[in-house]
Motif scaffolding. Structure first.
Motif, PDB file in Angstrom:
ATOM      1  N   ARG A  25       0.828  -1.204   0.000  1.00  0.00           N
ATOM      2  CA  ARG A  25       0.000   0.000   0.000  1.00  0.00           C
ATOM      3  C   ARG A  25       0.870   1.265   0.000  1.00  0.00           C
ATOM      4  NH1 ARG A  25      -2.514  -0.879   4.493  1.00  0.00           N
ATOM      5  NH2 ARG A  25      -4.093  -2.211   3.527  1.00  0.00           N
ATOM      6  N   GLN A  26       2.004   1.190   0.668  1.00  0.00           N
ATOM      7  CA  GLN A  26       2.912   2.335   0.722  1.00  0.00           C
ATOM      8  C   GLN A  26       3.770   2.478  -0.535  1.00  0.00           C
ATOM      9  OE1 GLN A  26       5.193   2.779   4.425  1.00  0.00           O
ATOM     10  NE2 GLN A  26       3.881   1.210   5.344  1.00  0.00           N
ATOM     11  N   GLY A  27       3.645   1.511  -1.449  1.00  0.00           N
ATOM     12  CA  GLY A  27       4.438   1.562  -2.667  1.00  0.00           C
ATOM     13  C   GLY A  27       5.847   1.040  -2.483  1.00  0.00           C
ATOM     14  N   LEU A  28       6.106   0.340  -1.367  1.00  0.00           N
ATOM     15  CA  LEU A  28       7.443  -0.173  -1.095  1.00  0.00           C
ATOM     16  C   LEU A  28       7.663  -1.558  -1.681  1.00  0.00           C
ATOM     17  CD1 LEU A  28       7.652   0.937   2.651  1.00  0.00           C
ATOM     18  CD2 LEU A  28       8.679   2.076   0.673  1.00  0.00           C
ATOM     19  N   LEU A  29       6.583  -2.264  -1.984  1.00  0.00           N
ATOM     20  CA  LEU A  29       6.673  -3.606  -2.545  1.00  0.00           C
ATOM     21  C   LEU A  29       5.888  -3.653  -3.854  1.00  0.00           C
ATOM     22  CD1 LEU A  29       6.057  -5.772   0.668  1.00  0.00           C
ATOM     23  CD2 LEU A  29       8.234  -5.341  -0.468  1.00  0.00           C
ATOM     24  N   PRO A  30       6.576  -3.615  -4.983  1.00  0.00           N
ATOM     25  CA  PRO A  30       5.858  -3.649  -6.259  1.00  0.00           C
ATOM     26  C   PRO A  30       5.202  -4.991  -6.550  1.00  0.00           C
ATOM     27  CG  PRO A  30       8.235  -3.736  -6.620  1.00  0.00           C
ATOM     28  CD  PRO A  30       8.034  -3.464  -5.161  1.00  0.00           C
ATOM     29  N   ALA A  31       5.775  -6.067  -6.026  1.00  0.00           N
ATOM     30  CA  ALA A  31       5.203  -7.394  -6.275  1.00  0.00           C
ATOM     31  C   ALA A  31       3.937  -7.578  -5.447  1.00  0.00           C
ATOM     32  CB  ALA A  31       6.217  -8.478  -5.928  1.00  0.00           C
ATOM     33  N   PRO A  32       3.005  -8.407  -5.919  1.00  0.00           N
ATOM     34  CA  PRO A  32       1.781  -8.670  -5.143  1.00  0.00           C
ATOM     35  C   PRO A  32       2.120  -9.225  -3.765  1.00  0.00           C
ATOM     36  CG  PRO A  32       1.589  -9.541  -7.372  1.00  0.00           C
ATOM     37  CD  PRO A  32       3.016  -9.141  -7.194  1.00  0.00           C
ATOM     38  N   PRO A  33       1.547  -8.710  -2.710  1.00  0.00           N
ATOM     39  CA  PRO A  33       1.862  -9.208  -1.364  1.00  0.00           C
ATOM     40  C   PRO A  33       1.524 -10.677  -1.187  1.00  0.00           C
ATOM     41  CG  PRO A  33      -0.036  -7.721  -1.320  1.00  0.00           C
ATOM     42  CD  PRO A  33       0.583  -7.606  -2.684  1.00  0.00           C
ATOM     43  N   GLU A  34       0.500 -11.158  -1.913  1.00  0.00           N
ATOM     44  CA  GLU A  34       0.140 -12.573  -1.805  1.00  0.00           C
ATOM     45  C   GLU A  34       1.286 -13.462  -2.299  1.00  0.00           C
ATOM     46  OE1 GLU A  34      -3.523 -10.086  -2.420  1.00  0.00           O
ATOM     47  OE2 GLU A  34      -1.582 -10.301  -3.440  1.00  0.00           O
TER      48      GLU A  34
END
Length: 223
Positions: free
Chosen positions: A147-156
């Motif tokens: 949500r913060q844009g720190l992880l471009p990959a899907p969190p799942e």
């Protein structure tokens, strides 16, 4: 006259149940310990099995009480790790959470409990507790990072990779083969997931911002 608590259970009964749970955890879940019987527990405690069964109707209910206590300790450790990471970069928080989780699960022997105790209901119980105490919190952290844009990959996807690695590391011979602790391997796994496995411009993953150096790799080693 015996003093009763609000719940109607005497303080002596509560204390005795705590003593039984403590001894059961020490005996039943000792690393490398062969299967322990209720007779063994009764001898350890110096009390009759009838007294034990008065507090816990069967071995399964006693083991569930032991697991409740152990997972409560895991939760306290994870809360402390989260508090320690407050104000730190996102990747530091993820690392500290997972390393604390991996260390606690290794100490608890949760992976072995999930596959080796011979009771399907207890295995399911362990899986549910690991999911509630660790994996759901990890999911929340990854969703927040996305949500913060720190992880471009899907969190799942990241959750599936990290959880799979955690379970694999705790049940494999890899720590022994590489002479690393499970926490070392988990740290390397997190670094790989967060920063990538390929060197870029001569920098290895352990040179990434906030990344911990891997065991056996000197920080002043040539790239």
């Amino acid at each position: 006259m015996e003093t009763k608590t609000v719940s109607g259970v005497s303080s002596d009964d509560t204390q005795r149940a705590d003593v039984i749970v403590e001894a059961a955890g020490r005996l039943f879940f000792a690393p490398g310990c062969p299967r322990v019987s209720m007779d063994d527990l009764a001898r350890e405690l110096g009390m009759s099995k009838k007294t034990i069964y008065r507090h816990f109707p069967d071995k399964r209910s006693l083991l569930a009480a032991v697991l409740d206590r152990k997972f409560a300790a895991v939760e306290r450790t994870l809360v402390a790790a989260a508090e320690d990471a407050e104000g730190q970069p996102f990747d530091v928080g993820i690392q500290r959470f997972l390393i604390a989780a991996g260390s606690e699960l290794e100490r608890l022997g949760a992976a072995q409990l999930a596959v080796g105790r011979g009771d399907a209901m207890l295995r399911e119980y362990v899986e549910q507790r690991v999911d509630a105490v660790i994996y759901r919190r990890l999911d929340e952290l990854l969703v927040d990072g996305h949500r913060q844009g720190l992880l471009p990959a899907p969190p799942e996807l990241l959750s599936a990779i990290i959880c799979g690695a955690l379970e694999r590391l705790l049940t494999s011979q890899l720590p022994r083969d590489l002479d690393w602790t499970a926490a070392d391997l988990l740290r390397a796994t997190v670094d790989t997931v967060l920063y990538g496995a390929i060197r870029s411009g001569g920098h290895a993953i352990d040179d990434a911002p906030h990344g911990a150096a891997l065991p056996g790799v000197r920080s002043d080693s040539p790239g």
